[in-house]
Design a protein around this motif. Structure first.
Motif, PDB file in Angstrom:
ATOM      1  N   GLY A  80       4.488 -10.041 -12.202  1.00  0.00           N
ATOM      2  CA  GLY A  80       5.083  -9.600 -10.939  1.00  0.00           C
ATOM      3  C   GLY A  80       4.054  -9.348  -9.855  1.00  0.00           C
ATOM      4  N   ALA A  81       2.944  -8.746 -10.249  1.00  0.00           N
ATOM      5  CA  ALA A  81       1.915  -8.403  -9.260  1.00  0.00           C
ATOM      6  C   ALA A  81       1.344  -9.672  -8.634  1.00  0.00           C
ATOM      7  N   LEU A  82       1.109 -10.654  -9.492  1.00  0.00           N
ATOM      8  CA  LEU A  82       0.559 -11.916  -9.016  1.00  0.00           C
ATOM      9  C   LEU A  82       1.552 -12.622  -8.094  1.00  0.00           C
ATOM     10  N   GLN A  83       2.804 -12.590  -8.514  1.00  0.00           N
ATOM     11  CA  GLN A  83       3.857 -13.227  -7.728  1.00  0.00           C
ATOM     12  C   GLN A  83       3.936 -12.595  -6.338  1.00  0.00           C
ATOM     13  N   ASN A  84       3.904 -11.290  -6.344  1.00  0.00           N
ATOM     14  CA  ASN A  84       3.943 -10.550  -5.097  1.00  0.00           C
ATOM     15  C   ASN A  84       2.770 -10.875  -4.200  1.00  0.00           C
ATOM     16  N   HIS A  85       1.623 -10.980  -4.822  1.00  0.00           N
ATOM     17  CA  HIS A  85       0.400 -11.292  -4.098  1.00  0.00           C
ATOM     18  C   HIS A  85       0.531 -12.650  -3.412  1.00  0.00           C
ATOM     19  N   LEU A  86       1.157 -13.567  -4.102  1.00  0.00           N
ATOM     20  CA  LEU A  86       1.360 -14.911  -3.567  1.00  0.00           C
ATOM     21  C   LEU A  86       2.358 -14.873  -2.405  1.00  0.00           C
ATOM     22  N   HIS A  87       3.436 -14.125  -2.599  1.00  0.00           N
ATOM     23  CA  HIS A  87       4.415 -13.970  -1.515  1.00  0.00           C
ATOM     24  C   HIS A  87       3.748 -13.431  -0.265  1.00  0.00           C
ATOM     25  N   ARG A  88       2.911 -12.428  -0.464  1.00  0.00           N
ATOM     26  CA  ARG A  88       2.262 -11.801   0.679  1.00  0.00           C
ATOM     27  C   ARG A  88       1.341 -12.789   1.386  1.00  0.00           C
ATOM     28  N   ALA A  89       0.663 -13.620   0.591  1.00  0.00           N
ATOM     29  CA  ALA A  89      -0.239 -14.609   1.193  1.00  0.00           C
ATOM     30  C   ALA A  89       0.540 -15.601   2.048  1.00  0.00           C
ATOM     31  N   MET A  90       1.692 -16.027   1.557  1.00  0.00           N
ATOM     32  CA  MET A  90       2.498 -16.989   2.311  1.00  0.00           C
ATOM     33  C   MET A  90       3.052 -16.342   3.570  1.00  0.00           C
ATOM     34  N   SER A  91       3.507 -15.110   3.409  1.00  0.00           N
ATOM     35  CA  SER A  91       4.041 -14.384   4.550  1.00  0.00           C
ATOM     36  C   SER A  91       2.959 -14.177   5.609  1.00  0.00           C
ATOM     37  N   ARG A  92       1.748 -13.886   5.166  1.00  0.00           N
ATOM     38  CA  ARG A  92       0.629 -13.687   6.085  1.00  0.00           C
ATOM     39  C   ARG A  92       0.361 -14.966   6.873  1.00  0.00           C
ATOM     40  N   GLU A  93       0.475 -16.073   6.177  1.00  0.00           N
ATOM     41  CA  GLU A  93       0.289 -17.367   6.830  1.00  0.00           C
ATOM     42  C   GLU A  93       1.319 -17.555   7.951  1.00  0.00           C
ATOM     43  N   ILE A  94       2.555 -17.183   7.679  1.00  0.00           N
ATOM     44  CA  ILE A  94       3.602 -17.275   8.699  1.00  0.00           C
ATOM     45  C   ILE A  94       3.247 -16.411   9.907  1.00  0.00           C
ATOM     46  N   ASN A  95       2.740 -15.225   9.640  1.00  0.00           N
ATOM     47  CA  ASN A  95       2.364 -14.334  10.738  1.00  0.00           C
ATOM     48  C   ASN A  95       1.225 -14.895  11.569  1.00  0.00           C
ATOM     49  N   ARG A  96       0.249 -15.452  10.903  1.00  0.00           N
ATOM     50  CA  ARG A  96      -0.860 -16.091  11.609  1.00  0.00           C
ATOM     51  C   ARG A  96      -0.332 -17.191  12.510  1.00  0.00           C
ATOM     52  N   ASP A  97       0.581 -17.977  11.957  1.00  0.00           N
ATOM     53  CA  ASP A  97       1.155 -19.086  12.713  1.00  0.00           C
ATOM     54  C   ASP A  97       1.896 -18.568  13.944  1.00  0.00           C
ATOM     55  N   HIS A  98       2.614 -17.475  13.776  1.00  0.00           N
ATOM     56  CA  HIS A  98       3.345 -16.894  14.900  1.00  0.00           C
ATOM     57  C   HIS A  98       2.388 -16.450  15.997  1.00  0.00           C
ATOM     58  N   GLU A  99       1.257 -15.897  15.599  1.00  0.00           N
ATOM     59  CA  GLU A  99       0.277 -15.451  16.591  1.00  0.00           C
ATOM     60  C   GLU A  99      -0.284 -16.640  17.371  1.00  0.00           C
ATOM     61  N   LEU A 100      -0.519 -17.729  16.657  1.00  0.00           N
ATOM     62  CA  LEU A 100      -1.021 -18.921  17.346  1.00  0.00           C
ATOM     63  C   LEU A 100       0.038 -19.478  18.288  1.00  0.00           C
ATOM     64  N   MET A 101       1.299 -19.421  17.868  1.00  0.00           N
ATOM     65  CA  MET A 101       2.390 -19.857  18.747  1.00  0.00           C
ATOM     66  C   MET A 101       2.399 -19.046  20.029  1.00  0.00           C
ATOM     67  N   PHE A 102       2.222 -17.754  19.863  1.00  0.00           N
ATOM     68  CA  PHE A 102       2.206 -16.887  21.030  1.00  0.00           C
ATOM     69  C   PHE A 102       1.091 -17.310  21.975  1.00  0.00           C
ATOM     70  N   LEU A 103      -0.061 -17.536  21.405  1.00  0.00           N
ATOM     71  CA  LEU A 103      -1.219 -17.976  22.188  1.00  0.00           C
ATOM     72  C   LEU A 103      -0.917 -19.291  22.905  1.00  0.00           C
ATOM     73  N   LEU A 104      -0.384 -20.250  22.165  1.00  0.00           N
ATOM     74  CA  LEU A 104      -0.119 -21.578  22.719  1.00  0.00           C
ATOM     75  C   LEU A 104       0.973 -21.532  23.788  1.00  0.00           C
TER      76      LEU A 104
END
Lengths: 256, 256
Positions: A134-158
DNA sequence: CGACGTATTGAGTTCATTCAATGAAAGTGG
DNA sequence: CCACTTTCATTGAATGAACTCAATACGTCG
């Protein structure tokens, strides 16, 4: 042509490689020694990719998910007319390839900007191991979610920022990420080309140059080719809209 | 003020609501009746959100992940100066809130563009249920990965396309998504305001208007206020760079 | 109906672009 | 190692696409 595995014969499978991107990545999630060893064994360590060489090619079937161990990668999307959007630069400790899970093949090209070392794990293995943990799975979810957030920030910039703001934001962002890796926040090397920076920021090469020289002239940064020194973080922050932080405060309009 | 649960007293927990976003979402992943029932029971069904009202507010702690059952949502990011980037519009069957997993709180505002119905599941429950179910877990991974891909496409648009291309791409994209829901690909209603479209596409309201009237004049679309009829899909595709599809072909430069 | 927000249209401006030329750096091969 | 070539980076001048500002029309809702 994908790069050369170094020392795979000399090194037993699963041996920890120095500063391994994957090991560093899952370490905070795994307290259990057993699980840690299983993961370490599943990782194919120290896959070298030379500057300019692709790690992943758009269209190829998803096999491995990589973690960057050393160097710098760029992820990019191209269309038939040759237009390119760099969607991200990856620093050591970050994952690449997770966006391939949806379609079963890599949608982006991932290329080494510097000579790099990556550690990979078969997606099937990652999947299998995370089922039981579960911990590993969660860690992976968080990594993917973080990627989405990064992408959103770049969208804002663009979508919203001027050229000066984009470059300032870019420098602040890189600086913070280097600092998080224990490197200098003020002095670093922009090993990617101006063209790559331009593509990332939705601008043209010439614009990047002009903004850089402008910032240099205002003593906010000192530029010598690819080497950058940030001389005034406040200066950069001021450019990015007098504070630069995303607004978490609520401004929602509730009609009716 | 988050909306009103309809019929939660009359309807036993876990009863299937008509066209439930969540049920439709996990149905393809779950063959097992037992797991299906568990999921259905975990979902809080039929949460109504009126036009203009927020479903999720940036900064609030992550509680629920929602699936849209009926209506239209927008996800947006704002900064302190009031600049807004709409990062996506959600159609029925799509998930909202997954980007909150990384930080534990919602990073974006999610607002109803039309009167909408959402079905939610506590993230803790989703997490728990997906631990025991590989297919479900995989399904979730794919959804997150798909979101990253969507974001990358929008980045490409924001970084590389002209106003005309952006609008054409937007219309084609919406059209395809409506078609996938069994609605008309040619005729649909742009229930979001021009301002919201503009924010999504990184343009200004006036530019949207101008492009729309231009497309209307060229008989590529027929616009009557918020109602759109696509009269020439080829016309739109031609505008988006003579083919509009992302390049999966390899153009990687391999030096040395 | 009247009033406010939304959409369209026009005129003028601006910021980033294109085009062009030069300088600097890095890779190639004799 | 040096000359050659190529790519990359900078700078200048002119252009243009989307912007701002402003005014009018449309629509929706109280």
């Amino acid at each position: 042509m994908r790069g050369i595995s170094i020392g795979s014969a000399a090194r037993p499978a699963g041996a920890i490689c120095a500063g391994c991107g994957w090991c560093d990545w899952f370490a905070p999630a795994l307290t259990d020694t057993q699980a840690t060893v299983e993961m370490q064994c599943a990782v194919e360590h120290r896959h070298a990719v030379r500057r300019g060489c692709p790690l992943l090619r758009a269209g190829e079937p998803l096999q491995m998910i990589y973690a960057l161990t050393r160097g710098l990668l760029k992820t990019s999307l191209a269309d038939l007319e040759g237009r390119v959007q760099v969607t991200g630069f990856s620093l050591p400790g970050e994952l690449v390839g997770i966006e391939a899970i949806a379609g079963g093949s890599y949608p982006c090209n991932v290329t080494a900007v510097e000579d790099s070392v990556c550690c990979g794990i078969r997606y099937a293995d990652l999947d299998r191991l995370s089922h039981g943990n579960g911990a590993l799975q969660n860690h992976l979810h968080r990594a993917m979610s973080r990627e989405i957030n990064r992408d959103h920030e770049l969208m804002f910039l663009l979508g919203n920022m001027s050229a000066d703001e984009r470059v300032a934001q870019f420098l602040l962002n890189l600086s913070a990420r280097y600092a998080a890796l224990g490197r200098s926040a003020a002095c670093f090397r922009l090993s990617m080309s101006r063209r790559e920076i331009a593509s990332y920021l939705g601008l043209k090469v010439e614009t990047i140059s002009r903004v850089m020289t402008r910032l240099n002239g205002r003593r906010i940064i000192a530029v010598r080719g690819k080497d950058i020194e940030v001389r005034s973080f406040e200066g950069l922050q001021q450019i990015v809209g007098d504070d630069g932080k995303r607004d978490v405060a609520v401004r929602a309009i509730v009609p009716h």
